[in-house]
Design a protein around this motif. Structure first.
Motif, PDB file in Angstrom:
ATOM      1  N   TRP A 109      -4.997   0.622  -8.217  1.00  0.00           N
ATOM      2  CA  TRP A 109      -4.018  -0.457  -8.357  1.00  0.00           C
ATOM      3  C   TRP A 109      -4.757  -1.759  -8.572  1.00  0.00           C
ATOM      4  O   TRP A 109      -5.778  -2.014  -7.927  1.00  0.00           O
ATOM      5  N   LYS A 140       1.204  -6.543 -11.401  1.00  0.00           N
ATOM      6  CA  LYS A 140       0.802  -5.378 -10.598  1.00  0.00           C
ATOM      7  C   LYS A 140       0.787  -4.172 -11.535  1.00  0.00           C
ATOM      8  O   LYS A 140       1.799  -3.839 -12.160  1.00  0.00           O
ATOM      9  N   ILE A 155      -1.408  -0.243 -12.765  1.00  0.00           N
ATOM     10  CA  ILE A 155      -2.356   0.840 -12.531  1.00  0.00           C
ATOM     11  C   ILE A 155      -3.400   0.763 -13.629  1.00  0.00           C
ATOM     12  O   ILE A 155      -3.061   0.643 -14.809  1.00  0.00           O
ATOM     13  N   GLY A 200       3.666   5.314 -10.951  1.00  0.00           N
ATOM     14  CA  GLY A 200       3.415   3.882 -10.960  1.00  0.00           C
ATOM     15  C   GLY A 200       4.700   3.076 -10.938  1.00  0.00           C
ATOM     16  O   GLY A 200       4.827   2.113 -10.171  1.00  0.00           O
ATOM     17  N   ALA A 235       4.582  -0.710 -10.246  1.00  0.00           N
ATOM     18  CA  ALA A 235       3.689  -1.124 -11.340  1.00  0.00           C
ATOM     19  C   ALA A 235       4.514  -1.620 -12.527  1.00  0.00           C
ATOM     20  O   ALA A 235       5.549  -1.050 -12.856  1.00  0.00           O
TER      21      ALA A 235
END
Length: 141
Positions: free
Chosen positions: A63, A71, A73, A101, A106
């Motif tokens: 992460w 934010k 991956i 994710g 994410a």
């Protein structure tokens, strides 16, 4: 039957080495475990796709948060065992990572691919709709 899981114990990580070595060809087993131990401490996760109990594909990621990907991956390692290529394993593993994710907040999945890996680039762009949007640079110190 296929199964995807995060590798967390030593036996699983040992099992992953021969497949990872196909991507990271300069990696010795000692170096693999030394670096992997540190990477896991820093938040690295290693996922594997199994087909009939045989490990066939790996995705190593962590992460990250930054101004341009929020934010996200970051995938460091993605490899399918040579004996299982062109069977959709990489696509299924990445689809799992995308869903995982998104479920965990994410906004993006990001990765880098060597300039020479034209087949991989086609896979990311044409099969999985990744955007090629920047160059990555590094300098040996």
């Amino acid at each position: 039957m296929e199964n995807i899981k995060e590798l967390t114990n030593k036996e699983q990580l040992i099992e992953a080495y021969p497949v990872m070595k196909q991507l990271r060809t300069d990696l010795t087993e000692d170096m693999y475990f030394e670096l992997l131990t540190q990477m896991i401490e820093e938040g690295y996760h290693l996922f594997a796709l199994y087909d009939e109990e045989k490990l066939v594909s790996l995705a190593g990621l962590s992460w990250r948060t930054n101004f341009y990907n929020k934010k996200h991956i970051y995938i460091y390692d993605l490899i399918t065992d040579a004996s299982g290529r062109s069977r959709g394993y990489g696509e299924r593993l990445l689809t799992f990572i995308h869903d995982w994710g998104k479920e965990n907040g994410a906004e993006f999945v990001a990765l880098e691919s060597g300039i020479q890996r034209k087949d991989a680039h086609r896979f990311y762009e044409e099969k999985l709709n990744y955007d090629k949007w920047c160059y990555s640079f590094r300098k040996t110190l």
